[in-house]
Each structure stands twice: as structure tokens, then as C-alpha cells.
Motif scaffolding. Sequence first.
Motif, PDB file in Angstrom:
ATOM      1  N   GLN A 246       0.807  -1.209   0.000  1.00 20.73           N
ATOM      2  CA  GLN A 246       0.000   0.000   0.000  1.00 20.73           C
ATOM      3  C   GLN A 246       0.841   1.260   0.000  1.00 20.73           C
ATOM      4  OE1 GLN A 246      -2.794   0.136   3.233  1.00 20.73           O
ATOM      5  NE2 GLN A 246      -3.793   1.999   2.538  1.00 20.73           N
ATOM      6  N   PHE A 247       1.913   1.248   0.790  1.00 20.66           N
ATOM      7  CA  PHE A 247       2.700   2.467   0.961  1.00 20.66           C
ATOM      8  C   PHE A 247       4.049   2.430   0.249  1.00 20.66           C
ATOM      9  CE2 PHE A 247      -0.208   2.462   4.581  1.00 20.66           C
ATOM     10  CZ  PHE A 247      -0.714   3.753   4.511  1.00 20.66           C
ATOM     11  N   GLY A 248       4.417   1.277  -0.327  1.00 22.30           N
ATOM     12  CA  GLY A 248       5.680   1.190  -1.046  1.00 22.30           C
ATOM     13  C   GLY A 248       5.842   2.231  -2.139  1.00 22.30           C
ATOM     14  N   PRO A 249       4.801   2.504  -2.960  1.00 20.86           N
ATOM     15  CA  PRO A 249       4.951   3.510  -4.022  1.00 20.86           C
ATOM     16  C   PRO A 249       5.343   4.891  -3.498  1.00 20.86           C
ATOM     17  CG  PRO A 249       3.017   2.170  -4.414  1.00 20.86           C
ATOM     18  CD  PRO A 249       3.528   1.783  -3.063  1.00 20.86           C
ATOM     19  N   LEU A 251       7.635   5.612  -1.635  1.00 16.32           N
ATOM     20  CA  LEU A 251       9.093   5.752  -1.596  1.00 16.32           C
ATOM     21  C   LEU A 251       9.612   6.494  -2.813  1.00 16.32           C
ATOM     22  CD1 LEU A 251      10.063   2.186  -0.315  1.00 16.32           C
ATOM     23  CD2 LEU A 251       9.974   4.298   1.012  1.00 16.32           C
ATOM     24  N   LYS A 252       8.843   6.507  -3.900  1.00 19.35           N
ATOM     25  CA  LYS A 252       9.260   7.209  -5.118  1.00 19.35           C
ATOM     26  C   LYS A 252       8.723   8.638  -5.165  1.00 19.35           C
ATOM     27  CE  LYS A 252       9.512   2.927  -7.813  1.00 19.35           C
ATOM     28  NZ  LYS A 252       9.030   2.199  -9.011  1.00 19.35           N
ATOM     29  N   TRP A 253       7.898   8.992  -4.209  1.00 20.65           N
ATOM     30  CA  TRP A 253       7.335  10.339  -4.191  1.00 20.65           C
ATOM     31  C   TRP A 253       8.286  11.285  -3.461  1.00 20.65           C
ATOM     32  CZ3 TRP A 253       1.890   8.509  -2.137  1.00 20.65           C
ATOM     33  CH2 TRP A 253       1.287   7.730  -3.123  1.00 20.65           C
ATOM     34  N   PRO A 254       8.186  12.581  -3.676  1.00 23.34           N
ATOM     35  CA  PRO A 254       9.129  13.546  -3.065  1.00 23.34           C
ATOM     36  C   PRO A 254       8.746  13.870  -1.620  1.00 23.34           C
ATOM     37  CG  PRO A 254       7.589  14.700  -4.479  1.00 23.34           C
ATOM     38  CD  PRO A 254       7.299  13.235  -4.656  1.00 23.34           C
ATOM     39  N   TRP A 255       8.704  12.811  -0.777  1.00 22.97           N
ATOM     40  CA  TRP A 255       8.338  13.013   0.621  1.00 22.97           C
ATOM     41  C   TRP A 255       9.545  13.321   1.509  1.00 22.97           C
ATOM     42  CZ3 TRP A 255       4.182   8.932   2.466  1.00 22.97           C
ATOM     43  CH2 TRP A 255       2.977   9.195   1.814  1.00 22.97           C
ATOM     44  N   THR A 256      10.726  13.179   0.991  1.00 23.64           N
ATOM     45  CA  THR A 256      11.911  13.364   1.831  1.00 23.64           C
ATOM     46  C   THR A 256      13.047  13.961   1.025  1.00 23.64           C
ATOM     47  OG1 THR A 256      13.556  12.236   3.188  1.00 23.64           O
ATOM     48  CG2 THR A 256      12.675  10.996   1.351  1.00 23.64           C
TER      49      THR A 256
END
Length: 490
Positions: A246-249, A251-256
Amino acid sequence: MRTAAIIGGGVIGGGWAARFLLNGWDVRVFDPDPEAERKIGEVLDNARRSLPGLSDAPLPAEGQLSFHAQIAEAVAGAAWIQESVPERLELKHKVFAGVQAACDPDAIIGSSTSGFKPSELQQGALWPGQIVVTHPFNPVYLLPLIEVVTTAANDVDMIGRATDVLTGLGLFPLHVKKEIDAHIADRFLEAVWREALWLVKDGIATTAEIDEAIRMGFGIRWAQMGLFETYRVAGGEAGMKHFMAQFGPALKWPWTRLMDVPEFTDDLVDLISGQSDAQSGAYSIRELERIRDNNLVAMMRALKGQDWGAGAVLNQQDARLRESTALSGGVDQVGDLSQPILTLSRAVPLDWTDYNGHMNEARYLEAFAASSDRFMEMIGCDAAYIASGGSYFTAETHIRHLAEVHAGARIEVRTQMLVGEGKKLHLFHSMYEGERLLATGESFLLHVDLKSRRPCAPSAEIEAAMQRIRLAQAGLPYPDGAGQAIRRPG
């Protein structure tokens, strides 16, 4: 008496000194800072107030503290040497050289370093295998985690001795078998710190808002279940695989921004320090430390009641402490039965005090109830006996409050059996701080069949144990205050 040497008496070194001292070790301190004795004294004041209250068993007698002008004086004959000097590798190498020139070859040298790898610390050492990373967390006298980071130079025996010592101090040694810069925990903290700096610099959040986000949410979850177990629960019945799917994708978003670190300009430093002053400037550092300690003790004692996380470590330490006192075993292990029997020995926890600054009246009852429980265990009414269907119920209690007692004070309860035959058990507890009588608690209990919930005679073994005590205490005077009640006015 075992001896520990503390090299460097700052916040961390002072915490180590307190942890060793309050667990019965003699401590020698070397620190060239002329204020070291005052600073460590203030850390010890906080530790004496908070650490003993984590234990529901008595800590050993406090060790002796001394300060020394030379490293050689401090380390000679010490079994454990803890280095807590500033994070400069050349300084640490110089300290290790001085330590190894004077210490015993089988002494353990632990380093509090938060960043250096043990192989870096061991470079050029006389005995590289004597040096190990033992990285604590502040306050050292309360938080249990110690990252023990080793190399091939550290043999199995040395690692075992190190972890045994740390465990005996009530700590949780986490053996990190593969060295890495900043070990394990600080790598997480550094990632959070980097993100926090960006959030402040970009005007997204203030220092206070970031702290609220942590302490009101995931910080509490982490305290009892860590990261992966928390996320496993978040995955619901499908578990960790569902959570990761559910939350793996994300990791590719600009959250950090991770390694993209803002430059420490004067403007950024002023911005953060100004917000921090506005957030916490109403308190002194010593006041903030006491607030922190109050909160940590309360949370860790709550975890203790659930035997979970840091609380499980505290319960294990209590069991070790009880084994070395008269607070375990049956009537045969008690010693002199002719005098009131020690049934409780502990410190007053921070969360036992009230708005008047002294022990809350309900906690006197808790302490006396624990003394009754210990007496029951001693005569044979232990967990196994209760599971078989017999126990004692308290029918009446009377407490007299005679003197104040405050957080951190070490208290003892001694118990005289006034009646102990048939289904009746009449106990008189006296609570002391040293020789000062604080309170008395009188309890009348009845032996009960747990199936029928009705009074009945106890087992023959319990009867025999009570008779031994009754005969031994026959010469004791009837205690002052026994049989009293609150007088009617007028």
C-alpha cells in the motif's frame, strides 16, 4: 566493590557515573573541567530522584564517587572504563593511549561515541580488542538502550563480559555486529533531523510544531513498538506485506530530502534558535531535565505494567535485584523471624507524588498491599498456591500517616504478624525511611476458597509457616497504634 572509571564528565559521562553509582559501583571521574564536580553533582541529584523509582525492588547501596586529576589514577584497578570525551578522533586516541598505559589488561574500555566506528577507535591502540563502542542515550541513567558495536578484534569472552555488566546495570545492550558510521539509532535520528531542518528553513513548520507532530503521534507508538512492528499493525490483518504494497509507491514520491541538507547559515541558526527559545525558554535546562525525567519514568512504568518494551527490561532487572535480597523465597530464607520481617524495600517513584509534593495517600496503601503480598508469598500463598484455588482477601485496613516522604526516598516496610492461625491473618506494617517512621498499616485478611469465594482454613504448610512466625514473634510487644480507628468527634 566493583569500580568504574568515567573519562569525561559532561552530560553523557555524568549519566554513566549516575548509572554505575546507583547500581552499587564505586566511580572514579577524570575531567579537566573545573566545573565537572558541580555538573556531575547536578546530574546525580536528578538521577537519585528518578532512577530508583523505576525499580519495584531495592537497588544496592550507592557506591563511592571520587574525582581524580590524572587519567592513570582514575583507571587503575577499574573493571570498566567509559570514555565520553568530545567527538574528535585524535582526542579519543590520545585518551585511549593514556588509559591503556595504566589500566588492567582485562578491563573493558567502552566508548560513548555516537558516530565513530570501533575499528577507527582501535587504530594504534596497545590492545585493540579491549576497546568497544558502548553508545548510550540521554539520560543514560534512565534510558535502557546501549548500542554495543564490535569488530573482529573483540573476542567472544570480552563481548560476553561487557553485555553481562551492562545488563546488570539494568541496561539493554543491543549488539551491532557489523560496524557502520553512527551505528543504528542515530542514523534514524539524523534522517529525522535533516527533514526537520528543511521544514523549518522552508517555512513549513516551526520547531514547536515539529515537536508536537512527534510527541503527539508516532513518538508514543515508537516508544512501545518501534518502527517495523508499528507498520505491521498498520497493515491490518494482511500484515506487513499489505502495508508495504500500500505504501511502497510512496518511496518514489518527493516526501523526503534525505541527504540534501540545508546549509547552516547564520540566518537558519538564528531562525531555529529563536523558535526554540520561544518554545522552551520559560524553563531552565535543569527544569527541562526534571520534566523529561518525570515523563520518561511515567511512560516506562506504564510499559512495566504491561511487561513490554523498556518495561520488560525493568521487570527483568527487578527480578535480578530481588534475588540478592530478603524479598524473595519462603519463610526458610527470611532470616531472623523474631523481629518484624522486611516485606518491602524500594524507592518512591516520581509518579507516586501528588500536588503537595509528597507521596500520595493511595500509594501508602499500595506499598502496604505489596507488603501483605510478600508476606503471603513467604508463608506459601504464592502464585502456584493461588492457581490451585486458595488465597487471602483483605477484609479491613487502617493506615496512619505519620511523616512526609518524597520522590526518590528509599523506604522499607517491616511486618509483625499479630494473628496467624486458621483462616485469620492479622498483619501490622511499619514504613520507614532510614530510622524515621513514616506510616503504619494494619491489615486483617481472611483465607478464601476461590471457587466458593468463602472463608476457609489454609493448607497445612501455610499453617505451619504461620506457627513458626507466631512462636518466633511471641516476645514482641503489641505495636503502638494497632487496633486504633479514627476517633469520633466530641
